[in-house]
Design a protein around this motif. Structure first.
Motif, PDB file in Angstrom:
ATOM      1  N   ILE A  38       4.813 -84.483  20.288  1.00 48.02           N
ATOM      2  CA  ILE A  38       6.040 -84.716  21.060  1.00 48.02           C
ATOM      3  C   ILE A  38       7.266 -84.405  20.212  1.00 48.02           C
ATOM      4  N   PHE A  39       7.247 -84.856  18.959  1.00 50.13           N
ATOM      5  CA  PHE A  39       8.368 -84.600  18.053  1.00 50.13           C
ATOM      6  C   PHE A  39       8.573 -83.095  17.865  1.00 50.13           C
ATOM      7  N   LYS A  40       7.471 -82.368  17.701  1.00 47.70           N
ATOM      8  CA  LYS A  40       7.557 -80.927  17.492  1.00 47.70           C
ATOM      9  C   LYS A  40       8.143 -80.237  18.719  1.00 47.70           C
ATOM     10  N   SER A  41       7.690 -80.626  19.920  1.00 49.61           N
ATOM     11  CA  SER A  41       8.213 -79.986  21.133  1.00 49.61           C
ATOM     12  C   SER A  41       9.687 -80.323  21.346  1.00 49.61           C
ATOM     13  N   GLU A  42      10.088 -81.554  21.020  1.00 49.01           N
ATOM     14  CA  GLU A  42      11.497 -81.930  21.186  1.00 49.01           C
ATOM     15  C   GLU A  42      12.389 -81.177  20.202  1.00 49.01           C
ATOM     16  N   THR A  43      11.962 -81.031  18.961  1.00 47.58           N
ATOM     17  CA  THR A  43      12.790 -80.295  17.999  1.00 47.58           C
ATOM     18  C   THR A  43      12.862 -78.820  18.365  1.00 47.58           C
ATOM     19  N   LYS A  44      11.769 -78.276  18.903  1.00 43.89           N
ATOM     20  CA  LYS A  44      11.792 -76.883  19.330  1.00 43.89           C
ATOM     21  C   LYS A  44      12.737 -76.725  20.516  1.00 43.89           C
ATOM     22  N   GLY A  45      12.741 -77.711  21.414  1.00 46.84           N
ATOM     23  CA  GLY A  45      13.654 -77.681  22.551  1.00 46.84           C
ATOM     24  C   GLY A  45      15.105 -77.756  22.114  1.00 46.84           C
ATOM     25  N   LEU A  46      15.386 -78.559  21.107  1.00 50.30           N
ATOM     26  CA  LEU A  46      16.756 -78.648  20.602  1.00 50.30           C
ATOM     27  C   LEU A  46      17.201 -77.331  19.989  1.00 50.30           C
ATOM     28  N   MET A  47      16.296 -76.665  19.266  1.00 47.90           N
ATOM     29  CA  MET A  47      16.647 -75.375  18.671  1.00 47.90           C
ATOM     30  C   MET A  47      16.901 -74.337  19.757  1.00 47.90           C
ATOM     31  N   ASN A  48      16.082 -74.349  20.824  1.00 50.19           N
ATOM     32  CA  ASN A  48      16.270 -73.397  21.920  1.00 50.19           C
ATOM     33  C   ASN A  48      17.558 -73.680  22.668  1.00 50.19           C
ATOM     34  N   ASP A  50      20.326 -74.820  21.377  1.00 50.52           N
ATOM     35  CA  ASP A  50      21.424 -74.314  20.559  1.00 50.52           C
ATOM     36  C   ASP A  50      21.535 -72.804  20.683  1.00 50.52           C
ATOM     37  N   GLU A  51      20.393 -72.106  20.732  1.00 50.34           N
ATOM     38  CA  GLU A  51      20.423 -70.649  20.826  1.00 50.34           C
ATOM     39  C   GLU A  51      20.877 -70.199  22.209  1.00 50.34           C
ATOM     40  N   ALA A  52      20.510 -70.929  23.250  1.00 56.39           N
ATOM     41  CA  ALA A  52      20.824 -70.527  24.620  1.00 56.39           C
ATOM     42  C   ALA A  52      22.255 -70.865  25.013  1.00 56.39           C
ATOM     43  N   LYS A  53      22.900 -71.752  24.283  1.00 53.91           N
ATOM     44  CA  LYS A  53      24.247 -72.170  24.638  1.00 53.91           C
ATOM     45  C   LYS A  53      25.229 -71.033  24.350  1.00 53.91           C
ATOM     46  N   PRO A  54      25.946 -70.552  25.373  1.00 54.82           N
ATOM     47  CA  PRO A  54      26.896 -69.456  25.150  1.00 54.82           C
ATOM     48  C   PRO A  54      28.127 -69.949  24.388  1.00 54.82           C
ATOM     49  N   ALA A  55      28.774 -69.006  23.764  1.00 51.73           N
ATOM     50  CA  ALA A  55      29.999 -69.344  23.041  1.00 51.73           C
ATOM     51  C   ALA A  55      31.067 -69.747  24.054  1.00 51.73           C
ATOM     52  N   PRO A  56      31.906 -70.694  23.704  1.00 50.34           N
ATOM     53  CA  PRO A  56      32.939 -71.111  24.656  1.00 50.34           C
ATOM     54  C   PRO A  56      33.899 -69.960  24.950  1.00 50.34           C
ATOM     55  N   ALA A  57      34.217 -69.804  26.228  1.00 47.88           N
ATOM     56  CA  ALA A  57      35.116 -68.734  26.646  1.00 47.88           C
ATOM     57  C   ALA A  57      36.546 -69.104  26.277  1.00 47.88           C
ATOM     58  N   PRO A  58      37.349 -68.106  25.920  1.00 47.24           N
ATOM     59  CA  PRO A  58      38.746 -68.418  25.622  1.00 47.24           C
ATOM     60  C   PRO A  58      39.436 -68.916  26.881  1.00 47.24           C
ATOM     61  N   GLN A  59      40.281 -69.902  26.724  1.00 47.78           N
ATOM     62  CA  GLN A  59      40.946 -70.488  27.875  1.00 47.78           C
ATOM     63  C   GLN A  59      42.086 -69.586  28.331  1.00 47.78           C
ATOM     64  N   GLN A  60      42.183 -69.447  29.657  1.00 46.58           N
ATOM     65  CA  GLN A  60      43.230 -68.620  30.231  1.00 46.58           C
ATOM     66  C   GLN A  60      44.240 -69.514  30.926  1.00 46.58           C
ATOM     67  N   ALA A  61      45.412 -68.955  31.145  1.00 51.10           N
ATOM     68  CA  ALA A  61      46.447 -69.703  31.858  1.00 51.10           C
ATOM     69  C   ALA A  61      45.990 -69.918  33.293  1.00 51.10           C
TER      70      ALA A  61
END
Length: 91
Positions: A38-48, A50-61
């Motif tokens: 369970i620990f291994k699957s949870e840490t792998k999920g956390l790593m995935n 982080d990789e899948a999270k897109p960079a924040p878009a620049p804010q526009q007016a």
């Protein structure tokens, strides 16, 4: 402090076996294996995550407020969204 040799490890294993008994040892090993899995699957999920999270878009007016179009005479759109004639009559 020296390192453990085979003799010391064997004595420690026998003491643990006597203290906890032969019935509880397989259950404890099974529980430990499940916990590690369970620990291994949870840490792998956390790593995935982080990789899948897109960079924040620049804010526009903020865009100016847009005017909502009036319904057409035939009643096929309300606020620019196509609707059935029954829904147009209700609105």
């Amino acid at each position: 402090m020296g390192s453990f040799g085979w003799g010391e490890i064997l004595i420690i294993a026998v003491v643990i076996l006597v203290l906890f008994g032969t019935k509880k040892m397989p259950d404890a090993a099974r529980s430990l294996g499940r916990s590690l899995r369970i620990f291994k699957s949870e840490t792998k999920g956390l790593m995935n995550d982080d990789e899948a999270k897109p960079a924040p878009a620049p804010q526009q007016a903020a865009a100016p407020a847009q005017e909502i179009p009036a319904p057409q005479a035939d009643g096929t759109t309300i606020s620019g969204v196509p609707v059935s004639p029954e829904q147009a009559k209700k609105a």
